[in-house]
Write a protein that holds these residues in place. Sequence first.
Motif, mmCIF file in Angstrom:
data_model
loop_
_atom_site.group_PDB
_atom_site.id
_atom_site.type_symbol
_atom_site.label_atom_id
_atom_site.label_comp_id
_atom_site.label_asym_id
_atom_site.label_seq_id
_atom_site.Cartn_x
_atom_site.Cartn_y
_atom_site.Cartn_z
ATOM 1 N N ILE A 3 0.838 -1.383 -0.090
ATOM 2 C CA ILE A 3 0.110 0.129 0.030
ATOM 3 C C ILE A 3 1.045 1.160 -0.173
ATOM 4 O O ILE A 3 0.496 2.266 -0.759
ATOM 5 C CB ILE A 3 -1.054 0.151 1.250
ATOM 6 N N GLU A 4 2.259 1.205 0.676
ATOM 7 C CA GLU A 4 2.892 2.408 0.728
ATOM 8 C C GLU A 4 3.493 2.687 -0.716
ATOM 9 O O GLU A 4 3.749 3.778 -0.981
ATOM 10 C CB GLU A 4 4.131 2.068 1.667
ATOM 11 N N GLU A 5 3.731 1.640 -1.503
ATOM 12 C CA GLU A 5 4.488 1.743 -2.775
ATOM 13 C C GLU A 5 3.388 2.425 -3.634
ATOM 14 O O GLU A 5 3.255 3.167 -4.445
ATOM 15 C CB GLU A 5 4.852 0.492 -3.267
ATOM 16 N N LEU A 6 1.878 2.067 -3.441
ATOM 17 C CA LEU A 6 0.832 2.166 -4.291
ATOM 18 C C LEU A 6 0.572 4.090 -4.012
ATOM 19 O O LEU A 6 0.441 4.661 -4.936
ATOM 20 C CB LEU A 6 -0.467 1.685 -3.919
ATOM 21 N N GLU A 7 0.510 4.181 -2.770
ATOM 22 C CA GLU A 7 0.581 5.666 -2.379
ATOM 23 C C GLU A 7 1.581 6.587 -2.921
ATOM 24 O O GLU A 7 1.322 7.389 -3.412
ATOM 25 C CB GLU A 7 0.579 5.861 -0.729
ATOM 26 N N GLN A 8 2.961 5.914 -3.002
ATOM 27 C CA GLN A 8 3.889 6.752 -3.588
ATOM 28 C C GLN A 8 3.908 6.829 -5.053
ATOM 29 O O GLN A 8 4.119 7.984 -5.626
ATOM 30 C CB GLN A 8 5.389 6.074 -3.051
ATOM 31 N N LYS A 9 3.150 5.668 -5.583
ATOM 32 C CA LYS A 9 3.199 5.898 -7.126
ATOM 33 C C LYS A 9 2.357 6.847 -7.382
ATOM 34 O O LYS A 9 2.508 7.568 -8.429
ATOM 35 C CB LYS A 9 2.757 4.490 -7.694
ATOM 36 N N LEU A 10 1.068 6.983 -6.904
ATOM 37 C CA LEU A 10 0.168 7.831 -7.053
ATOM 38 C C LEU A 10 0.605 9.192 -6.994
ATOM 39 O O LEU A 10 0.320 10.048 -7.780
ATOM 40 C CB LEU A 10 -1.083 7.532 -6.292
ATOM 41 N N LYS A 11 1.184 9.621 -5.984
ATOM 42 C CA LYS A 11 1.714 10.970 -5.571
ATOM 43 C C LYS A 11 2.956 11.310 -6.795
ATOM 44 O O LYS A 11 2.658 12.288 -7.276
ATOM 45 C CB LYS A 11 2.542 10.693 -4.198
ATOM 46 N N ASP A 12 3.759 10.311 -7.050
ATOM 47 C CA ASP A 12 4.650 10.530 -8.032
ATOM 48 C C ASP A 12 4.136 11.055 -9.413
ATOM 49 O O ASP A 12 4.469 11.814 -10.324
ATOM 50 C CB ASP A 12 5.478 9.406 -8.193
ATOM 51 N N VAL A 13 3.108 10.062 -9.886
ATOM 52 C CA VAL A 13 2.225 10.505 -11.077
ATOM 53 C C VAL A 13 1.900 11.686 -11.058
ATOM 54 O O VAL A 13 1.782 12.712 -12.087
ATOM 55 C CB VAL A 13 1.474 9.470 -11.503
ATOM 56 N N ILE A 14 1.039 12.046 -9.902
ATOM 57 C CA ILE A 14 0.523 13.528 -9.867
ATOM 58 C C ILE A 14 1.322 14.537 -9.823
ATOM 59 O O ILE A 14 1.141 15.557 -10.768
ATOM 60 C CB ILE A 14 -0.488 13.518 -8.562
ATOM 61 N N MET A 15 2.633 14.334 -9.283
ATOM 62 C CA MET A 15 3.554 15.408 -9.390
ATOM 63 C C MET A 15 4.173 15.568 -10.623
ATOM 64 O O MET A 15 4.681 16.661 -11.132
ATOM 65 C CB MET A 15 4.691 15.106 -8.352
#
Length: 355
Positions: A3-15
């Motif tokens: 879940i932590e990797e998923l949260e980070q992936k989403l954050k990175d793509v948004i950025m």
Amino acid sequence: MAIEELEQKLKDVIMSIPAYDTDAAERARRHSDQLTKPPGSLGKLEEMAARLAGISGKLWPDLSRRAVIVMAGDHGVCEEGVSAFPSAVTPQMVMNFLHGGAAVNVLARQAGAEVVCVDMGVAAELSHPDLISRKVVYGTANMAKGAAMSREQTLQAIVAGINIAEEKAKQGIALFATGEMGIGNTTASAAIASVLGGLSAELAVGRGTGTGDEALMRKIEVVRKAIAVNEPNPGDPVDVLAKVGGAEIAGLAGVMIGAAANRCPVVIDGYISSAAALAVARLAPGALPYMLASHLSHEHAHGALLEVIGLSPIIHLEMRLGEGTGAVLSFHLIDAALQLMTEMATFDSAGVSKG
């Protein structure tokens, strides 16, 4: 992914979503004003052309490669009698898409668009060589009794949508449309619209597939109950999608974010797609300039939902089918906007006196 990797992936793509190119949009408007017509006389077609320039960073982008991403998922809330159709219709319609027999297939062929069918959460085993399977649930849980999905499942669906948009963009798709299939998904969309858009349950809930008066009142009560039971956090769109959303709705949100990150316009279909778009507008505001609203659905809350998002529909044909039909129809108007800008003579080239 954890879940932590998923949260980070989403954050990175948004950025990573590029800023809308206001200079390119302004160049397109200046060019439009030089064409042999009164300024602004082509209305929304002129503004659409400018938007597409701002999205792509190019004066007249090549959008000849296009796809409608149709995501499917079932909804446990159907147990509450909110739909006139049984959940068995969802997998049946998915196979219809894959065999090319649905309305969206017909309209996509006419518009030169690829239909990409994705199983995000159908409550059945499906197999077809053209089906993309990204199933995160076998149908959501009944949101009137508890959360529709876990946060991790919701993030999996969003990231799956992002990945599909990224893959298609790499293959040359430059224009996206959103579509969906899922019996019960107007109920989930109404709950999302109510929580994130501040719409009352009475305004947010429509007849969907054609429910009668008694079923409509029951649907309103179910939306109220789901919100009361789950207490979704309006400040956390992922929490809202998890508690009162659907796998296909979360997947569509991912497609919208992924399209924006790849500098591709994404045409939003009707009420369900707009509920996903509202979640994206709250989660990734930088993706909003990349969205075009295709049509005003016959679902009575759709206009209010689009207003909350800040989108203006291109067409109004009293459609309420979903599948991406309104979005694909809008491809023709997008083509018209670009063709007018590239093929019309200017006042100087035509020797016409400018007023």
